[in-house]
Design an enzyme around this catalytic site. Structure first.
Site, short mmCIF file in Angstrom:
data_model
loop_
_atom_site.label_atom_id
_atom_site.label_comp_id
_atom_site.label_asym_id
_atom_site.label_seq_id
_atom_site.Cartn_x
_atom_site.Cartn_y
_atom_site.Cartn_z
N HIS A 1 26.55 26.14 -11.99
CA HIS A 1 26.27 27.00 -13.14
C HIS A 1 24.88 26.69 -13.71
O HIS A 1 24.10 27.61 -14.02
CB HIS A 1 27.34 26.78 -14.21
N GLU A 2 24.56 25.40 -13.85
CA GLU A 2 23.26 25.03 -14.40
C GLU A 2 22.13 25.42 -13.45
O GLU A 2 21.07 25.88 -13.88
CB GLU A 2 23.22 23.53 -14.70
N HIS B 1 21.26 28.99 -13.92
CA HIS B 1 20.30 29.22 -15.01
C HIS B 1 18.88 29.02 -14.51
O HIS B 1 17.96 29.77 -14.89
CB HIS B 1 20.57 28.25 -16.16
N GLU C 1 25.00 33.43 -20.18
CA GLU C 1 26.13 32.62 -19.73
C GLU C 1 27.01 33.40 -18.75
O GLU C 1 27.46 32.84 -17.74
CB GLU C 1 26.97 32.16 -20.94
#
Length: 286
Positions: free
Chosen positions: A118-119, A122, A190
């Site tokens: 997930h990071e 980003h 998100e």
């Protein structure tokens, strides 16, 4: 955020305040572009690790970065038992990912992989620069609001076009407006990072499980660095604020339930089509 900062400058100091705010905003944007990631990592006393000091975690991030076709980011750990993580950096070539020791200790390897994916999403989506600069300017707006309140208490309203009313508006409404902008940015990004992170690790339900567990564990105690720097809350995978402060009234994240539901729908869609858009490579965690 720059326009909001200039508007607050006008209410505090009139035309002179706008010019000063514009100059400060330009300087802060430039400074943030090059240094905001270092500032945020320092705020949370993040410690950089490598293949020797944290071999399993480092290699996991390395494999995920390869899956995502990204350069290897710098890897950090944060000394707190509360599980959470964030990414920062001005571009994929200068990115950093950070996870708390609580995340590494209290989640299983599949969940850790999903969080770091997930990071990295980003980073791949170039959210890190936007979110870091937003945090910097939001912090400046809060400082300006404190200055306005201080000036109002001592009658410093000579250049204020609305007098005491303008000072009061800045002191009360500017931080709220900044938080609303942060909320809009963070919620949109998100959702996108959840989807891209699921593609990087190949398993949406790993991330759904991780989000549920972090939501349950992340607020067992107040995380003081986050409480002192609420403008950075939107950078974490789950809002680190306890909810006791005024700023926490505006959630910087979508609800975990909604995020999990979207991931479940994604897993079902992938099951119907017979696979995932990105098949994960062999992983060091088995």
């Amino acid at each position: 955020m720059t326009a909001l900062f200039m508007g607050a400058g006008y209410l505090v100091g009139g035309a002179t305040g706008v010019v000063i705010a514009l100059g400060l905003a330009a300087a802060m944007n430039l400074f943030s572009y090059w240094n905001a990631d270092k500032i945020v990592l320092r705020m949370y006393n993040a410690r950089e690790v490598n293949a020797e000091s944290a071999p399993q975690f480092y290699r996991l991030v390395e494999q995920l970065a390869e899956n995502a076709q990204l350069p290897m980011p710098r890897v950090y750990v944060i000394d707190t038992d509360l599980p959470n993580a964030f990414a920062t950096g001005r571009n994929p070539d200068n990115a950093a990912v950070a996870a708390t020791l609580g995340l590494l200790k209290r989640l299983n390897q599949q969940e850790i992989a999903a969080v770091m994916a997930h990071e990295l999403a980003h980073v791949k989506n170039r959210d890190t620069l936007t979110m870091t600069v937003t945090a910097t300017i939001a912090g400046a707006i809060s400082m300006l609001a404190n200055f306005a309140m201080f000036a109002g208490m001592f009658g410093g309203n000579r250049d204020n076009p609305l007098g005491g009313l303008g000072t009061l508006l800045v002191a009360l409404l500017a931080p709220v407006a900044a938080m609303l902008v942060q909320t809009a940015i963070s919620r949109t990004r998100e959702y996108a990072a959840d989807k891209a992170g699921a593609e990087i690790c190949g398993q949406p339900m790993w991330l759904a499980s991780a989000l549920t567990k972090i939501e349950r564990l992340a607020h067992e105690a107040e995380y003081q660095p986050a409480e002192k720097n609420p403008a950075t809350a939107h950078m974490f995978i789950i809002n680190p604020l306890s909810g006791k402060s005024v700023g926490a009234l505006f959630s910087t994240h979508p609800t975990t339930q909604d995020r999990v539901q979207r991931l479940e729908q994604l897993a079902q869609a992938w099951g119907k089509t017979g696979g995932t858009p990105t098949q994960p490579a062999a992983r060091p965690w088995g």
